[in-house]
Scaffold this motif. Structure first.
Motif, PDB file in Angstrom:
ATOM      1  N   THR A   8     -11.881   8.224  -0.983  1.00 27.32           N
ATOM      2  CA  THR A   8     -10.610   8.088  -0.278  1.00 27.32           C
ATOM      3  C   THR A   8     -10.332   6.605  -0.104  1.00 27.32           C
ATOM      4  OG1 THR A   8     -11.431   8.014   2.007  1.00 27.32           O
ATOM      5  CG2 THR A   8     -11.140  10.192   1.016  1.00 27.32           C
ATOM      6  N   ARG A   9      -9.078   6.238  -0.236  1.00 27.73           N
ATOM      7  CA  ARG A   9      -8.692   4.837  -0.064  1.00 27.73           C
ATOM      8  C   ARG A   9      -7.569   4.745   0.962  1.00 27.73           C
ATOM      9  NH1 ARG A   9      -8.224   2.925  -6.431  1.00 27.73           N
ATOM     10  NH2 ARG A   9     -10.319   3.611  -7.078  1.00 27.73           N
ATOM     11  N   ASP A  10      -7.916   4.157   2.101  1.00 29.44           N
ATOM     12  CA  ASP A  10      -6.924   3.846   3.146  1.00 29.44           C
ATOM     13  C   ASP A  10      -6.108   5.056   3.575  1.00 29.44           C
ATOM     14  OD1 ASP A  10      -7.677   1.113   3.041  1.00 29.44           O
ATOM     15  OD2 ASP A  10      -6.394   0.824   1.293  1.00 29.44           O
ATOM     16  N   CYS A  12      -4.255   7.591   5.803  1.00 33.87           N
ATOM     17  CA  CYS A  12      -3.625   7.585   7.120  1.00 33.87           C
ATOM     18  C   CYS A  12      -2.945   8.935   7.338  1.00 33.87           C
ATOM     19  CB  CYS A  12      -2.578   6.485   7.223  1.00 33.87           C
ATOM     20  SG  CYS A  12      -3.246   4.811   7.136  1.00 33.87           S
ATOM     21  N   SER A  21      -5.963   9.614  11.382  1.00 30.67           N
ATOM     22  CA  SER A  21      -6.708   8.932  10.320  1.00 30.67           C
ATOM     23  C   SER A  21      -6.096   7.549  10.158  1.00 30.67           C
ATOM     24  CB  SER A  21      -6.631   9.683   8.987  1.00 30.67           C
ATOM     25  OG  SER A  21      -7.250  10.946   9.057  1.00 30.67           O
ATOM     26  N   LYS A  22      -6.933   6.530  10.294  1.00 31.17           N
ATOM     27  CA  LYS A  22      -6.432   5.154  10.256  1.00 31.17           C
ATOM     28  C   LYS A  22      -7.152   4.392   9.145  1.00 31.17           C
ATOM     29  CE  LYS A  22      -6.025   5.330  15.317  1.00 31.17           C
ATOM     30  NZ  LYS A  22      -6.478   4.720  16.608  1.00 31.17           N
ATOM     31  N   ASP A  23      -6.516   4.313   7.985  1.00 30.00           N
ATOM     32  CA  ASP A  23      -7.069   3.544   6.864  1.00 30.00           C
ATOM     33  C   ASP A  23      -8.512   3.943   6.554  1.00 30.00           C
ATOM     34  OD1 ASP A  23      -4.702   2.008   6.548  1.00 30.00           O
ATOM     35  OD2 ASP A  23      -5.304   0.786   8.260  1.00 30.00           O
ATOM     36  N   SER A  25     -11.455   4.858   4.398  1.00 32.22           N
ATOM     37  CA  SER A  25     -11.955   4.701   3.031  1.00 32.22           C
ATOM     38  C   SER A  25     -13.433   5.064   2.998  1.00 32.22           C
ATOM     39  CB  SER A  25     -11.767   3.257   2.540  1.00 32.22           C
ATOM     40  OG  SER A  25     -10.400   2.921   2.468  1.00 32.22           O
ATOM     41  N   ASP A  59      -0.292   8.231   4.149  1.00 36.61           N
ATOM     42  CA  ASP A  59      -0.533   7.082   3.278  1.00 36.61           C
ATOM     43  C   ASP A  59      -1.943   7.185   2.716  1.00 36.61           C
ATOM     44  OD1 ASP A  59       1.920   5.360   3.695  1.00 36.61           O
ATOM     45  OD2 ASP A  59       1.217   5.501   5.774  1.00 36.61           O
ATOM     46  N   GLY A  60      -2.184   6.433   1.641  1.00 36.71           N
ATOM     47  CA  GLY A  60      -3.522   6.402   1.051  1.00 36.71           C
ATOM     48  C   GLY A  60      -3.652   7.340  -0.133  1.00 36.71           C
ATOM     49  N   SER A 224     -10.848   6.120  13.036  1.00 30.67           N
ATOM     50  CA  SER A 224     -11.245   4.952  12.238  1.00 30.67           C
ATOM     51  C   SER A 224     -12.732   4.984  11.935  1.00 30.67           C
ATOM     52  CB  SER A 224     -10.927   3.652  12.991  1.00 30.67           C
ATOM     53  OG  SER A 224      -9.545   3.500  13.196  1.00 30.67           O
TER      54      SER A 224
END
Length: 249
Positions: A8-10, A12, A21-23, A25, A59-60, A224
């Motif tokens: 997973t990449r970043d 949100c 979910s906050k960024d 990865s 996002d992500g 996070s």
């Protein structure tokens, strides 16, 4: 470094003003068990749902075997090799153990449920299902109604269903939930061997199991990742001790 099987990449995810979910990865490498731990309400279930397709990230990106699967459905991800076991059992209690195990094959085929009974007459499918039941120690219970199984056996059956998908990745949501000390010990031993078939992303509260199994641990707090590392690194991290581990470390 070995290329990640799942990544997973970043990521949100927001529900109104609440960011769960906050960024985020994380990555899962071949042959490893990567545990995600954290207190209740940390966002672990939401993270798993995003990875498996039940929730869409705001996002992500999510990658499976290097392919972007962010917008694929749950079924499409399963067919691509992502197998999930659930915190709360999703088994059909009125069906037999064999019938439940075959559901994985039906899902992987993309066929409608009306094709379920003919699938059970397919010798190749039956061989695959029986092999999965043998792997988890339920071969002798194939004809039993699922409601007759113990809680531990039901967890084993969920793993068998995942095995019928010929998975590239296991995503396991609290496989020790509801198991006693002996059941957890048995499941821990089984998962330890399973990693060589496909790597495991493990969400788990049983810290004895996590510390026994994990090659790496990521700690999720308020959506996070506050730390990632080996068991020793996580045990020694003061922020992790304060946020989650406490005296458990």
């Amino acid at each position: 470094m070995t290329e990640a099987v799942l990544e997973t990449r970043d990521l949100c995810k927001r529900f109104g003003a609440l960011e769960v979910s906050k960024d985020v990865s994380i990555s899962l490498r071949p042959g490893e068990i990567h545990a995600v731990i954290g207190p209740n309400g940390a966002g672990k279930s939401t993270l798993i749902k995003q990875i498996c397709g039940a929730e869409k990230p705001d996002d992500g990106r999510i990658y499976l075997l290097g392919e972007d699967v962010t917008h694929l459905s749950v079924d499409a991800r399963a067919r691509a090799g992502l197998a999930r076991t659930f915190q709360v059992s999703a088994l059909a209690m009125e069906d037999t153990v064999l019938e439940n195990a075959a559901l994985g094959v039906v899902g992987a085929s993309g066929k409608a449920f009306r094709f379920f009974r003919p699938v059970l007459k397919d010798t190749e499918v039956l061989s695959r299902v029986e092999a999965a039941l043998e792997r988890v120690g339920l071969a002798d219970a194939a004809g039993k109604q699922t409601s007759e199984l113990s809680h531990g056996q039901r967890r084993q059956l969920e793993v068998a269903i995942a095995l019928t998908l010929a998975p590239k990745v296991f995503v396991m949501d609290e496989p020790m939930a509801g198991l006693g000390a002996e059941g957890s010990k048995t499941m821990t031993g089984f998962l330890d061997g399973l990693r060589h078939e496909a790597p495991i992303l493990l969400v788990e509260h049983d810290m004895d199991a996590v510390f026994a199994l994990a090659d790496r641990i990521s700690v999720l707090v308020y959506g996070s990742i506050i730390a990632s590392g080996t068991v020793e690194e996580i045990r020694a991290d003061p922020a992790v001790r304060e946020a989650y581990l406490g005296d458990l470390s």
